[in-house]
Design an enzyme around this catalytic site. Structure first.
Site, PDB file in Angstrom:
ATOM      1  CG  HIS A  17     -67.911  -0.865 119.082  1.00 49.57           C
ATOM      2  ND1 HIS A  17     -67.390   0.305 119.572  1.00 49.57           N
ATOM      3  CD2 HIS A  17     -68.144  -1.642 120.174  1.00 49.57           C
ATOM      4  CE1 HIS A  17     -67.321   0.250 120.894  1.00 49.57           C
ATOM      5  NE2 HIS A  17     -67.758  -0.929 121.289  1.00 49.57           N
ATOM      6  CE  LYS A  41     -71.698   5.562 138.078  1.00 54.42           C
ATOM      7  NZ  LYS A  41     -70.827   4.955 139.074  1.00 54.42           N
ATOM      8  NE  ARG A  90     -64.185  -6.325 124.281  1.00 52.42           N
ATOM      9  CZ  ARG A  90     -64.535  -5.194 124.836  1.00 52.42           C
ATOM     10  NH1 ARG A  90     -63.891  -4.103 124.521  1.00 52.42           N
ATOM     11  NH2 ARG A  90     -65.509  -5.137 125.701  1.00 52.42           N
ATOM     12  CB  SER A 128     -64.875   2.986 123.873  1.00 52.05           C
ATOM     13  OG  SER A 128     -65.701   2.461 122.872  1.00 52.05           O
TER      14      SER A 128
HETATM   15  P1  ADP Z   1     -66.307  -0.910 125.074  1.00 53.27           P
HETATM   16  O1  ADP Z   1     -65.995  -2.104 125.916  1.00 53.27           O
HETATM   17  O2  ADP Z   1     -65.383  -0.741 123.918  1.00 53.27           O
HETATM   18  O3  ADP Z   1     -66.527   0.354 125.870  1.00 53.27           O
HETATM   19  P2  ADP Z   1     -69.187  -1.174 124.648  1.00 53.27           P
HETATM   20  O4  ADP Z   1     -69.599  -1.231 126.054  1.00 53.27           O
HETATM   21  O5  ADP Z   1     -69.700  -0.037 123.850  1.00 53.27           O
HETATM   22  O6  ADP Z   1     -67.630  -1.239 124.379  1.00 53.27           O
HETATM   23  O7  ADP Z   1     -69.494  -2.550 123.944  1.00 53.27           O
HETATM   24  C1  ADP Z   1     -70.607  -2.860 123.180  1.00 53.27           C
HETATM   25  C2  ADP Z   1     -70.495  -4.288 122.695  1.00 53.27           C
HETATM   26  O8  ADP Z   1     -69.424  -4.389 121.761  1.00 53.27           O
HETATM   27  C3  ADP Z   1     -70.192  -5.331 123.775  1.00 53.27           C
HETATM   28  O9  ADP Z   1     -70.874  -6.513 123.439  1.00 53.27           O
HETATM   29  C4  ADP Z   1     -68.694  -5.530 123.648  1.00 53.27           C
HETATM   30  O10 ADP Z   1     -68.309  -6.815 124.096  1.00 53.27           O
HETATM   31  C5  ADP Z   1     -68.528  -5.400 122.151  1.00 53.27           C
HETATM   32  N1  ADP Z   1     -67.182  -4.987 121.772  1.00 53.27           N
HETATM   33  C6  ADP Z   1     -66.494  -3.920 122.235  1.00 53.27           C
HETATM   34  N2  ADP Z   1     -65.279  -3.826 121.648  1.00 53.27           N
HETATM   35  C7  ADP Z   1     -65.193  -4.885 120.793  1.00 53.27           C
HETATM   36  C8  ADP Z   1     -64.171  -5.372 119.919  1.00 53.27           C
HETATM   37  N3  ADP Z   1     -62.993  -4.773 119.821  1.00 53.27           N
HETATM   38  N4  ADP Z   1     -64.434  -6.492 119.191  1.00 53.27           N
HETATM   39  C9  ADP Z   1     -65.625  -7.112 119.318  1.00 53.27           C
HETATM   40  N5  ADP Z   1     -66.617  -6.724 120.131  1.00 53.27           N
HETATM   41  C10 ADP Z   1     -66.421  -5.621 120.867  1.00 53.27           C
END
Ligand code: ADP
Length: 167
Positions: A17, A41, A90, A128
Site C-alpha cells: 500500500h 467485517k 496486483r 493485509s
Molecule cells: P488488501 O487486499 O491488502 O486487504 P485493501 O483492500 O486495503 O488491501 O486494498 C486497497 C487497495 O490497495 C486496492 O486497490 C488493492 O488492490 C491495493 N493493494 C493492496 N495490496 C497491494 C500491493 N501489495 N501492491 C499494490 N497494491 C495493493
C-alpha cells in the site's frame, strides 16, 4: 487541483500500500487515502486505529491526507472533489472485480475516473490478510510492513493469541 482518492480497508497498511501511496503522491497534487469502514467485517484494527497507522507512515508526505468513510465511494469522491479513484493492481485476479467497480462508480458519478498503478513486483503477492496469517506464525515482517507499525501489529497478534488461548 488534481485530487485522487485511494480507498481500501488497510487492515493494516502494508509496504505494498505504502509503495502505491508514495508513487501516487508524486503524480497527483493531493492524495486522500480513505479507510472504507464497511470493507472488513472483523478488522484487526478499528477504523480510527487504521487511520492513525497510515498517518504515521505517511507523515513525510505533505500532500497526503488520511480519512475514513462509510459512504458510497462515488459519493465520497463527489463530496471531497476527487476526480480520480486510485487502485493498485496486483495480479490478473484483481482485474475483473476492479473493472466492475470502476464502471459502477463512473455510472453513479460520471465525472469520476479510476486509474490503476501496477504493484511493484516485490509486493505482487502481498495483502493485509497474508500479513496477518504470517504474523500469527511469528514470521519476520520487516519486508511486508512499514517498520513504524510493526510493534503495534505484533502487540495485536499477541493479544489475539492470548484471547484465543483463554489466558
Ligand atoms: P488488501 O487486499 O491488502 O486487504 P485493501 O483492500 O486495503 O488491501 O486494498 C486497497 C487497495 O490497495 C486496492 O486497490 C488493492 O488492490 C491495493 N493493494 C493492496 N495490496 C497491494 C500491493 N501489495 N501492491 C499494490 N497494491 C495493493
Amino acid at each position: 487541483m488534481k485530487i485522487a482518492i485511494y480507498p481500501g480497508s488497510f487492515d493494516p497498511v502494508t509496504s505494498g500500500h505504502l509503495n502505491i501511496i508514495r508513487r501516487a503522491a508524486h503524480i497527483f497534487d493531493k492524495l486522500i487515502v480513505c479507510v472504507m469502514v464497511n470493507a472488513v467485517k472483523n478488522p484487526m484494527f478499528s477504523q480510527r486505529e487504521r487511520v492513525e497507522l497510515i498517518r504515521r507512515v505517511t507523515a513525510d508526505l505533505p500532500n497526503v491526507e488520511v480519512d475514513s468513510s462509510n459512504e458510497l465511494l462515488a459519493e465520497y469522491a463527489r463530496r471531497r472533489g476527487g476526480c480520480v479513484i486510485l487502485k493498485g493492481l496486483r495480479a490478473v485476479s484483481d482485474f475483473e472485480s476492479e473493472f466492475q467497480m470502476a464502471l459502477i462508480n463512473r455510472k453513479i458519478n460520471p465525472g469520476l475516473d479510476t486509474m490503476f498503478l501496477t504493484a511493484e513486483s516485490e509486493y505482487m503477492y502481498l495483502s493485509s490478510s497474508i500479513v496477518k496469517e504470517l504474523g500469527s506464525y511469528g514470521v519476520e515482517l520487516s519486508e511486508f510492513l512499514p517498520s513504524e507499525i510493526i510493534p503495534d501489529f505484533q502487540e495485536r497478534i499477541e493479544k489475539k493469541k492470548k484471547f484465543q488461548g483463554g489466558t
